[in-house]
Design a protein around this motif. Structure first.
Motif, mmCIF file in Angstrom:
data_model
loop_
_atom_site.group_PDB
_atom_site.id
_atom_site.type_symbol
_atom_site.label_atom_id
_atom_site.label_comp_id
_atom_site.label_asym_id
_atom_site.label_seq_id
_atom_site.Cartn_x
_atom_site.Cartn_y
_atom_site.Cartn_z
ATOM 1 N N THR A 258 1.986 8.439 -5.025
ATOM 2 C CA THR A 258 3.035 7.742 -5.771
ATOM 3 C C THR A 258 4.150 7.312 -4.834
ATOM 4 O OG1 THR A 258 2.553 9.138 -7.671
ATOM 5 C CG2 THR A 258 4.615 7.922 -7.726
ATOM 6 N N GLY A 259 4.477 8.201 -3.872
ATOM 7 C CA GLY A 259 5.535 7.885 -2.902
ATOM 8 C C GLY A 259 5.198 6.671 -2.065
ATOM 9 N N PHE A 260 3.924 6.563 -1.623
ATOM 10 C CA PHE A 260 3.505 5.395 -0.849
ATOM 11 C C PHE A 260 3.687 4.115 -1.668
ATOM 12 C CE2 PHE A 260 0.268 7.725 2.102
ATOM 13 C CZ PHE A 260 1.344 8.272 2.788
ATOM 14 N N ALA A 261 3.262 4.173 -2.925
ATOM 15 C CA ALA A 261 3.373 2.995 -3.799
ATOM 16 C C ALA A 261 4.842 2.641 -4.038
ATOM 17 C CB ALA A 261 2.667 3.264 -5.126
ATOM 18 N N GLN A 262 5.681 3.670 -4.226
ATOM 19 C CA GLN A 262 7.110 3.420 -4.469
ATOM 20 C C GLN A 262 7.782 2.757 -3.266
ATOM 21 O OE1 GLN A 262 8.396 7.385 -5.494
ATOM 22 N NE2 GLN A 262 8.150 7.045 -7.702
ATOM 23 N N VAL A 263 7.418 3.183 -2.066
ATOM 24 C CA VAL A 263 8.004 2.585 -0.857
ATOM 25 C C VAL A 263 7.643 1.108 -0.764
ATOM 26 C CG1 VAL A 263 7.921 2.587 1.668
ATOM 27 C CG2 VAL A 263 8.105 4.743 0.441
ATOM 28 N N ILE A 264 6.388 0.782 -1.019
ATOM 29 C CA ILE A 264 5.947 -0.619 -0.930
ATOM 30 C C ILE A 264 6.655 -1.478 -1.975
ATOM 31 C CG2 ILE A 264 3.964 -2.169 -1.218
ATOM 32 C CD1 ILE A 264 2.214 0.159 -0.148
ATOM 33 N N VAL A 265 6.713 -0.974 -3.225
ATOM 34 C CA VAL A 265 7.359 -1.734 -4.303
ATOM 35 C C VAL A 265 8.852 -1.890 -4.038
ATOM 36 C CG1 VAL A 265 7.949 -1.707 -6.763
ATOM 37 C CG2 VAL A 265 5.643 -1.089 -6.025
ATOM 38 N N ALA A 266 9.514 -0.787 -3.620
ATOM 39 C CA ALA A 266 10.963 -0.847 -3.358
ATOM 40 C C ALA A 266 11.281 -1.789 -2.199
ATOM 41 C CB ALA A 266 11.489 0.556 -3.060
ATOM 42 N N ALA A 267 10.472 -1.752 -1.154
ATOM 43 C CA ALA A 267 10.691 -2.654 -0.014
ATOM 44 C C ALA A 267 10.537 -4.110 -0.444
ATOM 45 C CB ALA A 267 9.717 -2.320 1.119
ATOM 46 N N ASN A 302 12.128 -0.383 5.853
ATOM 47 C CA ASN A 302 13.442 0.281 5.780
ATOM 48 C C ASN A 302 14.253 -0.171 4.568
ATOM 49 O OD1 ASN A 302 12.733 1.500 8.131
ATOM 50 N ND2 ASN A 302 14.223 0.444 9.437
ATOM 51 N N LYS A 303 13.951 -1.335 4.035
ATOM 52 C CA LYS A 303 14.717 -1.850 2.891
ATOM 53 C C LYS A 303 14.474 -1.021 1.629
ATOM 54 C CE LYS A 303 15.018 -6.547 4.672
ATOM 55 N NZ LYS A 303 14.896 -7.996 4.385
ATOM 56 N N ALA A 304 13.441 -0.189 1.649
ATOM 57 C CA ALA A 304 13.158 0.659 0.488
ATOM 58 C C ALA A 304 14.164 1.786 0.334
ATOM 59 C CB ALA A 304 11.755 1.245 0.604
ATOM 60 N N CYS A 305 14.909 2.123 1.405
ATOM 61 C CA CYS A 305 15.859 3.248 1.307
ATOM 62 C C CYS A 305 17.322 2.794 1.426
ATOM 63 C CB CYS A 305 15.533 4.310 2.354
ATOM 64 S SG CYS A 305 15.501 3.733 4.055
ATOM 65 N N TRP A 324 11.481 3.429 -8.112
ATOM 66 C CA TRP A 324 10.670 2.296 -7.644
ATOM 67 C C TRP A 324 11.533 1.203 -7.011
ATOM 68 C CZ3 TRP A 324 5.383 2.465 -7.643
ATOM 69 C CH2 TRP A 324 4.809 3.508 -8.362
ATOM 70 N N SER A 325 12.833 1.495 -6.919
ATOM 71 C CA SER A 325 13.745 0.565 -6.240
ATOM 72 C C SER A 325 14.493 1.229 -5.096
ATOM 73 C CB SER A 325 14.771 0.004 -7.241
ATOM 74 O OG SER A 325 14.138 -0.788 -8.214
ATOM 75 N N LEU A 326 14.465 2.558 -5.067
ATOM 76 C CA LEU A 326 15.166 3.290 -4.012
ATOM 77 C C LEU A 326 14.375 4.556 -3.659
ATOM 78 C CD1 LEU A 326 17.689 3.681 -2.210
ATOM 79 C CD2 LEU A 326 18.747 4.916 -4.132
ATOM 80 N N CYS A 327 14.068 4.717 -2.387
ATOM 81 C CA CYS A 327 13.320 5.871 -1.902
ATOM 82 C C CYS A 327 14.112 6.586 -0.806
ATOM 83 C CB CYS A 327 11.965 5.435 -1.325
ATOM 84 S SG CYS A 327 10.949 4.494 -2.466
ATOM 85 N N THR A 328 13.753 7.835 -0.546
ATOM 86 C CA THR A 328 14.412 8.567 0.539
ATOM 87 C C THR A 328 13.904 8.063 1.896
ATOM 88 O OG1 THR A 328 12.715 10.275 0.595
ATOM 89 C CG2 THR A 328 14.590 10.639 -0.886
ATOM 90 N N VAL A 329 14.695 8.334 2.924
ATOM 91 C CA VAL A 329 14.287 7.985 4.281
ATOM 92 C C VAL A 329 12.968 8.678 4.622
ATOM 93 C CG1 VAL A 329 14.884 8.207 6.735
ATOM 94 C CG2 VAL A 329 16.646 7.558 5.070
ATOM 95 N N ARG A 330 12.819 9.924 4.164
ATOM 96 C CA ARG A 330 11.580 10.650 4.474
ATOM 97 C C ARG A 330 10.356 9.967 3.894
ATOM 98 N NH1 ARG A 330 9.500 16.916 3.664
ATOM 99 N NH2 ARG A 330 7.322 16.334 3.794
ATOM 100 N N GLU A 333 9.526 7.041 5.966
ATOM 101 C CA GLU A 333 8.947 7.411 7.265
ATOM 102 C C GLU A 333 7.525 7.950 7.114
ATOM 103 O OE1 GLU A 333 10.058 6.730 10.228
ATOM 104 O OE2 GLU A 333 11.793 5.764 9.326
ATOM 105 N N GLU A 334 7.217 8.599 5.988
ATOM 106 C CA GLU A 334 5.841 9.031 5.744
ATOM 107 C C GLU A 334 4.917 7.821 5.636
ATOM 108 O OE1 GLU A 334 6.423 13.288 3.359
ATOM 109 O OE2 GLU A 334 6.096 11.436 2.241
ATOM 110 N N MET A 335 5.393 6.809 4.933
ATOM 111 C CA MET A 335 4.597 5.593 4.809
ATOM 112 C C MET A 335 4.455 4.896 6.155
ATOM 113 S SD MET A 335 2.984 3.619 2.699
ATOM 114 C CE MET A 335 2.219 2.018 2.858
#
Length: 604
Positions: A258-267, A302-305, A324-330, A333-335
């Motif tokens: 879910t985190g991977f998907a959230q980073v892509i969508v948020a970015a 980086n725009k995801a965070c 789905w619009s804002l993720c942590t830096v971690r 970085e995992e993605m």
């Protein structure tokens, strides 16, 4: 004082788990699984040639597809491990599946209802109707297998590949979990040594299977030869469960996929935002985290965070209102850790294709003098020298070269040759191995023609099969350098909760390489026999041109080496992130679990 004593006892209890005492159980589980399964892989080319009457190119394509499936499944097992079930459960699942396969062999009804792989394969040897009628290959017309017989064979191979998805991606990472201790100054040295010797144990298992299992299959027949791996797989599962009370079991990162998907969508949603400066306070990170700002690699993520408006983006607890619009830096970085290694990972595809050419070398060995010290060796056993050279390299590197490098250079204790250089050197050797194979095959073919064997594919030339050892030795060295180096690279670049994915990614490269190998064999075979010509990969080696095929592999390997040099240079430093805040994430998860439990109790 009471609380402190209780805490001390709890800590003492935790520290008793894990450690080197657990490694024999984990490594034995992987080793016996390898002996059981790869004992089938090695000699399967002969089984397909002489029992199913396939030509060498078709048999090789079937094997490459099987190897591909066996390496694809561990990647999915890795995601299950790191995001849902945890490494212990996935290894247990893989082992139990294998164990059930063995137990189900007691009854034909159970076999047919549960469709379990190893017994299915055993049945193809045990039941004469499961394969074409026996005939003398190259001496009389042989019947081709029926569609039902091929389906029966493919089901057994597919189910064995499915079972491999449980054990292979998790054993290495699970073993590393037991000894990984960041507070130990020798931790990096211990982990490097563990990776090396773990791969050696796997290599020794394969070597044993190539010599002893193959010998049993050749001398005692396929029924006994396929029954032995069934027993070994049962033993593998039992050994793993015997040590279960001692294992450290790292909890899975349930939000990984879910985190991977959230980073892509948020970015993507924030793609129009400008990137703030590095020292900006608009980067979103968890409280107590050391990851306060993202790295410069793969900057588009980086725009995801980026926090656009604190009042609108964060709730009263400082957590994102819309994840789905804002993720942590971690999370970002995992993605990025996965995205960054993909170019270097891609070099594993051609490499895997090059080093998995055992099938054709076994066919070559079958036409050569195989006597070693007055003992005739099975044609497939010569591939064992790949793993002998692998074992010798790791032993010399770990016990002799590493201490010397640390003693006489400025390299930090235990570091040795850098990961990038080790991988690159292995890729260089993978160019030389098929180049030497070209020369050996040309010499073998010329000898066959001069001895009048051009129309006799079963004729044995007056040339020792020991000529195959140089190419096998270089392949083993290449594997020891590149395979161990790549696994170590992924493990060092990913957080601990993604360790199985690191190993799964390696297997995914091998699976893709085997898939590509089957495609290349198909293309080469079809294109070179156009116009009534003899195929390079003809069933009659003396009329074909396997030397041309090896030359093609050498050229592809050289291109792969140049691509690696470019990717390695672009990757930059391997030490952008030294800590992944594992404890911070774990503490937050524990807090969430406590809050959920409290709410449930209040509702009651």
């Amino acid at each position: 004082m009471e609380i402190s004593k209780d805490q001390d006892k709890a800590t003492e209890k935790v520290t008793k788990k894990g450690g080197f005492k657990t490694l024999p159980f984990i490594i034995a589980n992987e080793s016996f699984e390898k002996v059981a399964n790869l004992g089938l892989h090695v000699n399967m080319i002969l089984y397909l040639l002489y029992e199913y009457h396939f030509d060498p190119s078709t048999a090789a394509i079937i094997l490459f597809l099987w190897f591909a499936a066996s390496n694809f499944m561990p990647f999915f097992g890795a995601f299950l491990s790191d995001s849902c079930l945890g490494r212990f459960r996935v290894i247990a699942w893989g082992s139990v599946v294998a164990l059930l396969i063995c137990i189900s062999g007691i009854s034909l009804l159970l076999v047919l209802s549960s469709l379990q792989g190893l017994v299915f394969l055993w049945l193809t040897a045990f039941i004469p109707q499961a394969r074409p009628p026996h005939c003398k290959l190259h001496e009389e017309p042989c019947a081709s297998p029926t569609g039902l017989q091929i389906l029966f064979l493919c089901c057994s191979l597919a189910l064995m590949a499915f079972g491999a998805g449980g054990v292979r991606p998790c054993s290495l990472a699970f073993g590393a979990d037991q000894i990984n201790n960041p507070e130990n100054p020798q931790n990096e040295r211990i982990l490097k040594s563990f990776f090396n010797w773990y791969y050696v144990s796997v290599g020794l298992s394969i070597m044993i299977s190539m010599v002893f299992i193959v010998y049993i299959q050749v001398k005692a027949g396929w029924v006994v030869g396929f029954a032995v791996p069934v027993g070994l797989m049962s033993f593998s599962a039992i050994i793993f469960f015997l040590g279960s009370f001692m294992y450290i079991k790292v909890k899975p990162n349930k939000s990984l996929l879910t985190g991977f998907a959230q980073v892509i969508v948020a970015a993507w949603r924030n793609r129009h935002l400008p990137l703030p400066p590095k020292n900006s306070d608009t980067w979103f990170s968890q409280d107590g985290s050391n990851l306060l700002k993202p790295t410069d690699k793969a900057r588009f993520l980086n725009k995801a965070c980026i926090i656009k408006n604190r009042e609108k983006d964060l709730d009263s607890n400082g957590m994102p209102i819309e994840p789905w619009s804002l993720c942590t830096v971690r999370k970002v970085e995992e993605m990025k850790a996965v995205v960054k290694v993909l170019p270097i990972w891609s070099t594993n595809i051609i490499f895997a294709m090059i080093i998995n050419q055992h099938s054709f070398s076994a066919v070559q060995a079958g036409t050569m003098d195989r006597h070693v010290f007055n003992l005739e060796m099975p044609a497939t056993s010569f591939s064992a020298f790949i793993f002998i050279s692998l074992f010798l390299w790791v032993a010399i590197y770990d016990r002799i070269l590493l201490p010397l490098i640390s003693k006489y250079t400025k390299v930090e204790q235990g570091r040795g040759i850098t990961l990038k250089k080790r991988i690159g050197t292995g890729l260089l050797l993978s160019c030389l191995a098929p180049a030497i194979a070209v020369l050996v095959e040309r010499k073998r073919r010329d000898a066959a023609i001069s001895e009048g064997l051009i129309n006799n594919p079963k004729g044995v030339v007056n040339m020792s099969a020991m000529w195959l050892l140089p190419q096998h030795g270089l392949t083993g060295l290449a594997e020891g350098l590149t395979c161990v180096g790549q696994i170590e690279l992924y493990y060092s670049q990913f957080p601990k909760t993604m360790s199985s994915i690191a190993v799964g990614l390696f297997y995914l490269g091998f699976g893709t390489g085997n898939l590509l190998a089957s495609l290349i064999v198909k293309i080469v075979n079809d294109e070179t026999k156009r116009g009534g010509k003899v195929s390079w990969l003809s069933s009659n080696l003396n009329q074909g041109h396997y030397d041309y095929y090896y030359a093609l592999l050498s050229i592809l390997s050289l291109v792969n080496l140049l691509w690696y040099i470019l990717c390695s240079s672009a990757y930059g430093s391997l030490e952008d992130i030294t800590t992944w805040d594992e404890d911070v994430g774990r503490e937050l998860e524990q807090e969430k679990e406590k809050e959920t439990t409290q709410k449930e109790e209040e509702n009651k």
